[in-house]
Design an enzyme around this catalytic site. Structure first.
Site, mmCIF file in Angstrom:
data_model
loop_
_atom_site.group_PDB
_atom_site.id
_atom_site.type_symbol
_atom_site.label_atom_id
_atom_site.label_comp_id
_atom_site.label_asym_id
_atom_site.label_seq_id
_atom_site.Cartn_x
_atom_site.Cartn_y
_atom_site.Cartn_z
ATOM 1 N N HIS A 178 18.909 -1.962 0.903
ATOM 2 C CA HIS A 178 17.546 -1.424 0.870
ATOM 3 C C HIS A 178 16.523 -2.506 1.200
ATOM 4 C CE1 HIS A 178 14.076 0.937 -0.338
ATOM 5 N NE2 HIS A 178 13.712 -0.063 -1.105
ATOM 6 N N CYS A 220 0.816 -1.213 0.000
ATOM 7 C CA CYS A 220 0.000 0.000 0.000
ATOM 8 C C CYS A 220 0.849 1.262 0.000
ATOM 9 C CB CYS A 220 -0.948 0.008 1.195
ATOM 10 S SG CYS A 220 -0.119 -0.048 2.793
#
Length: 441
Positions: free
Chosen positions: A99, A50
Site C-alpha cells: 500500500h 488533503c
C-alpha cells in the site's frame, strides 16, 4: 515485521468525512506520542494529506493494534469511532508495504501519477523522527518508499498519467471557460491571488507565474512567509485580513491554508463578484476546506474544490505506464519483505559468533595455564588457527541460514539456530533491540 496500517482516503470515504477527520499539523505529534505510549505499538508514523489520513505502526498484536490505532485516530481527529469505522481500511505486513509503495508511486492518488506525495511521505518520516516514534522498521520502510517512488517516476512515464493536484485543479477551471484545458492560455494576463504560503500554495503560485499571470499576490497569516514566496516570483505579499479587498481585483484565486475554519465565506465571495463582467475562478485545495461550499451556487463564481476534483479524477483515463509501475511495486515489495525477513536472523548470527569468540578466548586462557612457556608469537599463532577453524565451521551454516531467512517462513531458521547452539535469548534480544534512530545496537 508486523507492520500495520489503519487509515482512510478519498477512495474509502466521502470528502465530507475526510474534511472533518483532517489532522492539523500540531495534532500529529500528540497522536504519535499516544500510539507509541500505548500497547501494542512500538513505532508509529502518520501520513496526513488533503485526501488521506493513515497511521503506520509496528505492532506485536494484530487485533489489538487495529483497535488501538482506530481509537486513537478517532480521538485525535475528533470524529466519533462508530462514525469513522465504516470508512477505515486496514493493511498488514506485506499488504501494508504494498500500500505505501503504491501511494509513493502515485497509484493511489486522486490524480494518478502525481509526484507531490513523495514530499508528503518525506515530511511524515521527518515528523516521526522528530517525535522519536520511528524505529528501524519505519525508517527502513519510508526511506525505501521514497526510493520506489523516485524509481517509478524515472523508469516509466507515470508522470504523463497525471499531474499535480494544482495543475489538475487549474485545468478544471480552464475547461469551464474554454474547450481545451490549456492552463497557460487560460491564465495568461489574469490577476492571481494565492492564499497560504505552504508547499501546495508555493506550487500553485509557481504554476500561475509560469503561465504568465500579470499580477501575483500572496496572502498569508504570517506576512514574512508571504514575503519570501512573493519575492521569489516577483509578486506582492499581503496578510489574510486584506483578502476581501484583494479578492475583488483578482481573476483567479487558489487557497490552501491550514486553517480549521473557513477562509472565504459565501458572503465575501458574493461581495467580490458583485458588478464583475468576468467570472471569478476559485480553486480550494485545503482540507478541511477554505472556501464555503455554498460558493458553488454563487452566480459569477466558479469553484473547484477537493470534492469536485475527486469526481473529475474518477473519469480521467489511466496511462499505459500504470501497469509498469505496478510491476515495479510488486518487485520492490518482494525485495523489501525478503530483506526484512533476512534481517531477523542477523541478531542470532551475531550472538552465535559472539559465543564462539567467548569459547575461543576461554580455551586459550586454559591453554596458557597448561603451557605457561608459550611465547607471544606462538600464542598468537595458536589463537589465530583456532579462530580460523571456528570461522570456517560457522561460515557455511550462517551464510545459508541468512539466505533461507529471506524466504517466507524464514524466521523459523533463526529459532532452530538458537535451539541448536543453546543461545541465550536475552543476548539475542540485546543485539536486536533498535534505538529510536532506527539503528540496531
Amino acid at each position: 515485521m508486523s507492520l500495520l496500517v489503519v487509515g482512510l482516503s478519498h477512495r474509502s470515504a466521502p470528502v465530507s468525512v475526510l474534511e472533518r477527520a483532517a489532522l492539523a499539523p500540531t495534532a500529529r505529534g500528540p497522536l504519535l506520542a499516544d500510539v507509541v505510549g500505548a500497547e501494542p505499538a512500538t513505532e508509529a508514523a502518520v501520513l496526513s494529506t488533503c485526501n488521506r489520513i493513515e497511521l503506520y505502526a509496528d505492532v506485536d498484536k494484530f487485533h489489538a493494534g487495529v483497535a488501538e490505532l482506530s481509537t486513537l485516530l478517532a480521538l485525535h481527529s475528533g470524529v466519533a469511532l462508530e462514525e469513522l469505522t465504516p470508512y477505515l481500511y486496514v493493511h498488514y505486513e506485506d499488504r501494508a508495504v504494498h500500500h505505501l509503495f503504491s501511494v509513493a508511486c502515485g497509484l493511489d492518488s486522486m490524480v494518478v501519477g502525481e509526484g507531490q506525495i513523495l514530499g508528503q511521505i518525506k515530511d511524515a518520516l521527518a515528523v516521526a523522527q522528530e517525535q522519536h516514534s520511528a524505529g528501524k522498521l519505519l525508517n527502513d520502510l519510508f526511506q525505501q518508499a521514497l526510493r520506489v517512488g523516485k524509481r517509478a517516476h524515472s523508469e516509466t512515464g507515470i508522470d504523463k498519467a497525471g499531474q499535480s493536484l494544482v495543475t489538475f485543479g487549474l485545468e478544471q477551471l480552464a475547461v469551464a471557460e474554454a474547450e481545451a484545458p490549456d492552463v497557460e492560455r487560460w491564465a495568461k494576463d489574469k490577476r492571481a491571488l494565492v492564499i497560504g504560503a505552504g508547499s501546495m500554495s508555493a506550487l500553485a503560485a509557481t504554476t500561475l507565474w509560469r503561465a504568465g499571470v500579470t499580477e501575483l499576490v500572496i496572502a498569508n497569516r504570517t506576512l514574512e512567509r508571504a514575503d519570501r514566496l512573493a519575492a521569489s516570483l516577483g509578486g506582492r505579499a499581503t496578510t489574510i485580513t486584506d483578502v476581501p479587498r484583494e479578492l475583488a481585483a483578482a481573476d483567479v484565486v487558489v487557497s490552501c491554508t491550514g486553517a480549521t475554519g473557513l477562509v472565504l465565506s459565501a458572503a465575501v465571495v458574493e461581495a467580490a463578484v458583485a458588478g464583475r463582467t468576468s467570472p471569478l475562478a476559485l480553486l480550494d485545495l485545503a482540507m478541511p476546506r477554505d472556501v464555503d461550499a455554498v460558493v458553488h451556487r454563487v452566480e459569477g463564481a466558479r469553484l473547484v474544490d477537493i470534492e469536485s476534483l475527486a469526481e473529475a479524477a474518477a473519469d480521467a483515463p489511466m496511462a499505459a505506464d500504470v501497469d509498469a509501475v505496478r510491476g515495479i511495486v510488486g518487485d520492490e515489495v518482494a525485495a523489501f519483505g525478503a530483506a526484512q525477513r533476512a534481517a531477523t536472523i542477523t541478531p542470532t548470527v551475531i550472538a552465535l559468533r559472539t559465543m564462539a569468540s567467548d569459547v575461543v578466548a576461554g580455551e586459550m586462557a586454559r591453554l596458557e595455564g597448561r603451557l605457561p612457556g608459550l611465547d607471544e608469537r606462538e600464542r598468537a599463532e595458536i589463537t589465530q588457527t583456532v579462530r580460523r577453524v571456528v570461522d570456517k565451521l560457522l561460515h557455511a551454516p550462517t551464510v545459508r541460514v541468512k539466505q533461507l531467512a529471506g524466504e517466507p517462513g524464514g524466521a523459523s531458521y533463526a529459532d532452530a539456530l538458537r535451539e541448536l547452539f543453546d543461545l541465550d535469548p536475552q543476548t539475542v534480544a540485546a543485539v536486536s533491540k533498535p534505538n529510536r534512530s532506527g539503528h540496531e545496537n
